[in-house]
Design a protein around this motif. Structure first.
Motif, PDB file in Angstrom:
ATOM      1  N   ALA A 295       0.966 -20.544  14.233  1.00 19.73           N
ATOM      2  CA  ALA A 295       0.260 -19.944  15.364  1.00 19.73           C
ATOM      3  C   ALA A 295       1.235 -19.469  16.433  1.00 19.73           C
ATOM      4  O   ALA A 295       1.106 -18.367  16.979  1.00 19.73           O
ATOM      5  CB  ALA A 295      -0.720 -20.950  15.969  1.00 19.73           C
ATOM      6  N   THR A 296       2.244 -20.295  16.731  1.00 18.16           N
ATOM      7  CA  THR A 296       3.226 -19.957  17.762  1.00 18.16           C
ATOM      8  C   THR A 296       4.015 -18.718  17.372  1.00 18.16           C
ATOM      9  O   THR A 296       4.235 -17.812  18.190  1.00 18.16           O
ATOM     10  CB  THR A 296       4.188 -21.153  17.993  1.00 18.16           C
ATOM     11  OG1 THR A 296       3.404 -22.316  18.263  1.00 18.16           O
ATOM     12  CG2 THR A 296       5.106 -20.899  19.163  1.00 18.16           C
ATOM     13  N   THR A 297       4.439 -18.673  16.094  1.00 18.70           N
ATOM     14  CA  THR A 297       5.199 -17.505  15.607  1.00 18.70           C
ATOM     15  C   THR A 297       4.362 -16.244  15.686  1.00 18.70           C
ATOM     16  O   THR A 297       4.822 -15.201  16.178  1.00 18.70           O
ATOM     17  CB  THR A 297       5.646 -17.743  14.134  1.00 18.70           C
ATOM     18  OG1 THR A 297       6.378 -18.958  14.079  1.00 18.70           O
ATOM     19  CG2 THR A 297       6.509 -16.605  13.640  1.00 18.70           C
ATOM     20  N   LEU A 298       3.123 -16.335  15.225  1.00 17.58           N
ATOM     21  CA  LEU A 298       2.243 -15.157  15.239  1.00 17.58           C
ATOM     22  C   LEU A 298       1.962 -14.707  16.668  1.00 17.58           C
ATOM     23  O   LEU A 298       1.991 -13.514  16.972  1.00 17.58           O
ATOM     24  CB  LEU A 298       0.932 -15.469  14.517  1.00 17.58           C
ATOM     25  CG  LEU A 298      -0.041 -14.283  14.405  1.00 17.58           C
ATOM     26  CD1 LEU A 298       0.521 -13.211  13.483  1.00 17.58           C
ATOM     27  CD2 LEU A 298      -1.393 -14.723  13.895  1.00 17.58           C
ATOM     28  N   ALA A 299       1.704 -15.666  17.541  1.00 19.21           N
ATOM     29  CA  ALA A 299       1.422 -15.327  18.941  1.00 19.21           C
ATOM     30  C   ALA A 299       2.611 -14.614  19.574  1.00 19.21           C
ATOM     31  O   ALA A 299       2.456 -13.635  20.311  1.00 19.21           O
ATOM     32  CB  ALA A 299       1.090 -16.599  19.719  1.00 19.21           C
ATOM     33  N   LYS A 300       3.804 -15.109  19.252  1.00 20.82           N
ATOM     34  CA  LYS A 300       5.025 -14.500  19.800  1.00 20.82           C
ATOM     35  C   LYS A 300       5.178 -13.064  19.293  1.00 20.82           C
ATOM     36  O   LYS A 300       5.505 -12.144  20.043  1.00 20.82           O
ATOM     37  CB  LYS A 300       6.230 -15.349  19.361  1.00 20.82           C
ATOM     38  CG  LYS A 300       7.510 -15.048  20.119  1.00 20.82           C
ATOM     39  CD  LYS A 300       8.578 -16.048  19.679  1.00 20.82           C
ATOM     40  CE  LYS A 300       9.942 -15.593  20.176  1.00 20.82           C
ATOM     41  NZ  LYS A 300      11.014 -16.419  19.613  1.00 20.82           N
ATOM     42  N   ASP A 301       4.915 -12.886  17.998  1.00 19.50           N
ATOM     43  CA  ASP A 301       5.060 -11.556  17.386  1.00 19.50           C
ATOM     44  C   ASP A 301       4.014 -10.560  17.888  1.00 19.50           C
ATOM     45  O   ASP A 301       4.230  -9.353  17.850  1.00 19.50           O
ATOM     46  CB  ASP A 301       4.934 -11.663  15.849  1.00 19.50           C
ATOM     47  CG  ASP A 301       6.117 -12.386  15.229  1.00 19.50           C
ATOM     48  OD1 ASP A 301       7.128 -12.574  15.945  1.00 19.50           O
ATOM     49  OD2 ASP A 301       6.026 -12.784  14.055  1.00 19.50           O
ATOM     50  N   THR A 302       2.859 -11.063  18.304  1.00 22.98           N
ATOM     51  CA  THR A 302       1.753 -10.161  18.660  1.00 22.98           C
ATOM     52  C   THR A 302       1.413 -10.165  20.149  1.00 22.98           C
ATOM     53  O   THR A 302       0.504  -9.452  20.579  1.00 22.98           O
ATOM     54  CB  THR A 302       0.478 -10.562  17.871  1.00 22.98           C
ATOM     55  OG1 THR A 302       0.203 -11.940  18.114  1.00 22.98           O
ATOM     56  CG2 THR A 302       0.655 -10.335  16.377  1.00 22.98           C
ATOM     57  N   GLY A 303       2.104 -11.013  20.904  1.00 14.48           N
ATOM     58  CA  GLY A 303       1.826 -11.068  22.345  1.00 14.48           C
ATOM     59  C   GLY A 303       0.509 -11.753  22.690  1.00 14.48           C
ATOM     60  O   GLY A 303      -0.053 -11.525  23.752  1.00 14.48           O
ATOM     61  N   LEU A 304       0.035 -12.614  21.787  1.00 13.22           N
ATOM     62  CA  LEU A 304      -1.223 -13.334  22.031  1.00 13.22           C
ATOM     63  C   LEU A 304      -0.938 -14.735  22.570  1.00 13.22           C
ATOM     64  O   LEU A 304       0.164 -15.243  22.478  1.00 13.22           O
ATOM     65  CB  LEU A 304      -2.027 -13.446  20.731  1.00 13.22           C
ATOM     66  CG  LEU A 304      -2.464 -12.121  20.089  1.00 13.22           C
ATOM     67  CD1 LEU A 304      -3.005 -12.371  18.695  1.00 13.22           C
ATOM     68  CD2 LEU A 304      -3.489 -11.423  20.943  1.00 13.22           C
ATOM     69  N   LYS A 305      -1.973 -15.379  23.119  1.00 18.24           N
ATOM     70  CA  LYS A 305      -1.865 -16.763  23.577  1.00 18.24           C
ATOM     71  C   LYS A 305      -2.156 -17.682  22.399  1.00 18.24           C
ATOM     72  O   LYS A 305      -2.725 -17.254  21.392  1.00 18.24           O
ATOM     73  CB  LYS A 305      -2.893 -17.036  24.682  1.00 18.24           C
ATOM     74  CG  LYS A 305      -2.735 -16.198  25.925  1.00 18.24           C
ATOM     75  CD  LYS A 305      -3.932 -16.462  26.843  1.00 18.24           C
ATOM     76  CE  LYS A 305      -4.074 -15.339  27.852  1.00 18.24           C
ATOM     77  NZ  LYS A 305      -5.440 -15.283  28.395  1.00 18.24           N
ATOM     78  N   THR A 306      -1.824 -18.973  22.562  1.00 12.11           N
ATOM     79  CA  THR A 306      -2.222 -19.971  21.559  1.00 12.11           C
ATOM     80  C   THR A 306      -3.212 -20.936  22.204  1.00 12.11           C
ATOM     81  O   THR A 306      -3.241 -21.105  23.422  1.00 12.11           O
ATOM     82  CB  THR A 306      -1.029 -20.800  21.031  1.00 12.11           C
ATOM     83  OG1 THR A 306      -0.387 -21.443  22.121  1.00 12.11           O
ATOM     84  CG2 THR A 306      -0.039 -19.929  20.281  1.00 12.11           C
ATOM     85  N   GLY A 307      -4.042 -21.549  21.375  1.00  8.24           N
ATOM     86  CA  GLY A 307      -5.014 -22.520  21.860  1.00  8.24           C
ATOM     87  C   GLY A 307      -5.405 -23.447  20.729  1.00  8.24           C
ATOM     88  O   GLY A 307      -5.065 -23.205  19.572  1.00  8.24           O
ATOM     89  N   VAL A 308      -6.104 -24.527  21.070  1.00  5.27           N
ATOM     90  CA  VAL A 308      -6.545 -25.497  20.050  1.00  5.27           C
ATOM     91  C   VAL A 308      -8.020 -25.307  19.753  1.00  5.27           C
ATOM     92  O   VAL A 308      -8.855 -25.270  20.655  1.00  5.27           O
ATOM     93  CB  VAL A 308      -6.297 -26.948  20.528  1.00  5.27           C
ATOM     94  CG1 VAL A 308      -6.930 -27.941  19.547  1.00  5.27           C
ATOM     95  CG2 VAL A 308      -4.812 -27.220  20.656  1.00  5.27           C
TER      96      VAL A 308
END
Length: 342
Positions: A295-308
């Motif tokens: 999730a962290t990698t994808l968020a970084k690559d796409t400029g999205l936030k992470t959440g649970v």
């Protein structure tokens, strides 16, 4: 699912024999060691089944869960002691298709009162992308269902994008994440406990009614809370939320499908990026029992936030709530924030 970590059937068969021999003079469970007297000895396969039997059984049951807190249920391996404890249970509640090692052990246990929660509601096919439809009619199927519904569901809901999440035939087992389906299962569990222990049938019925009412309130909270949102799409590392998405008119985009820690392909990451832009998705959700690396990698690559977003396969110190109801309320709050609820 990490199938290679699961016990093969032959090993289970051997362990059943071993477990029965080793346990012939032992108590059924850690819970039973406390001296449960005449309580019904209940074995639950993992947390959603444990929650139902504890809430409905109340003071009349001693519940042991085969899956300890913090263990990913899909990867569970059973000890000979656990396999022996299944055989000595008065009542077993499990969900076929989530834990093959458990399915095999239960099949060979010979316990009379064995209930598969999947037979108490209808199972459906869900791909990684699941759109919301109106399935209000399913509420009519409360109580004990015929196995045939599973076959119907396989045919009716065969659409998807090849990321089918579930076992044979693509049936998605995550029914507990839809409060309406979970209430149907609760009703069936209540009836089966009444049959298994008629002396306390009135209490089981009363506890079932109270739980079903609570789940009804939870369903209403979701319906109201997710009615008006900026987007209907959420992205998750674990495609466990197909029933929830369908119930409330949302679209789940699973990054990698069934294994919450599987690495997505570069093509899937690009696809998710495109979908996020088009659908105005804001958040990549990960779960409490698995790594947040994907999730962290994808968020970084796409400029999205992470959440649970918790698939509620177990309760730990990290869970956003003490039980099923509280964690589902936390999930609702997380979805409202991510989807821009108005």
């Amino acid at each position: 699912m990490n199938v290679r970590r699961l016990i093969p059937t032959t090993a289970v068969a051997g362990a059943v024999a071993l477990g029965l021999t080793a346990l012939s003079a032992c108590s059924t469970s850690d819970a039973a060691d406390g001296g449960n007297g005449d309580k019904l000895k209940v074995t639950a396969s993992f947390y959603p089944m444990q929650f139902l039997t504890e809430r409905i059984g109340g003071e009349h049951v001693a519940v042991t869960s085969l899956t300890k807190p913090g263990v990913e249920p899909h990867d569970l391996e059973l000890t000979p002691r656990q396999i022996g404890s299944i055989s000595e249970s008065d009542y077993v509640l499990y969900l076929k298709g989530i834990q093959p090692a458990v399915d095999d052990a239960i099949k060979q246990s010979g316990v009379k009162n064995t209930v598969d929660a999947a037979t108490l509601t209808t199972l459906e096919n869900h791909g990684s992308e699941v759109s919301g439809h109106d399935h209000g009619h399913e509420g009519e199927h409360a109580g004990e269902e015929e196995h045939g519904h599973e076959e119907e569901a396989h045919e009716e809901h065969s659409e998807g994008d090849g990321h089918n999440h579930g076992e044979e035939g693509g049936a998605d087992p995550h029914i507990w994440l839809d409060p309406v389906k979970y209430a149907e299962v609760a009703k069936g569990v209540g009836k089966s406990l009444e049959k298994a222990d008629p002396d306390h049938a009135a209490d089981y019925k009363k506890n079932t009614d109270a739980l079903v009412a609570e789940l009804g309130e939870l369903n209403t909270a979701y319906e109201t809370g997710l009615k008006n949102t900026s987007t209907k799409t959420f992205i998750t590392t674990h495609s466990a939320f197909g029933y929830l998405a369908e119930r409330y008119g949302l679209t789940q985009q699973g990054i990698a499908g069934i294994d919450p820690e599987a690495e997505p392909s570069p093509a899937r990451i690009q696809e998710i990026h495109t979908i996020a832009e088009k659908e105005k998705a804001t958040t990549v959700f990960f779960e409490t029992l698995a790594s947040d690396k994907t999730a962290t990698t994808l968020a970084k690559d796409t400029g999205l936030k992470t959440g649970v977003l918790d698939p509620l396969e177990g309760i730990t110190d990290k869970s956003q709530g003490a039980d099923y109801i509280e964690v589902m309320e936390s999930n609702l709050a997380a979805l409202q924030k991510a989807l821009g609820a108005k």
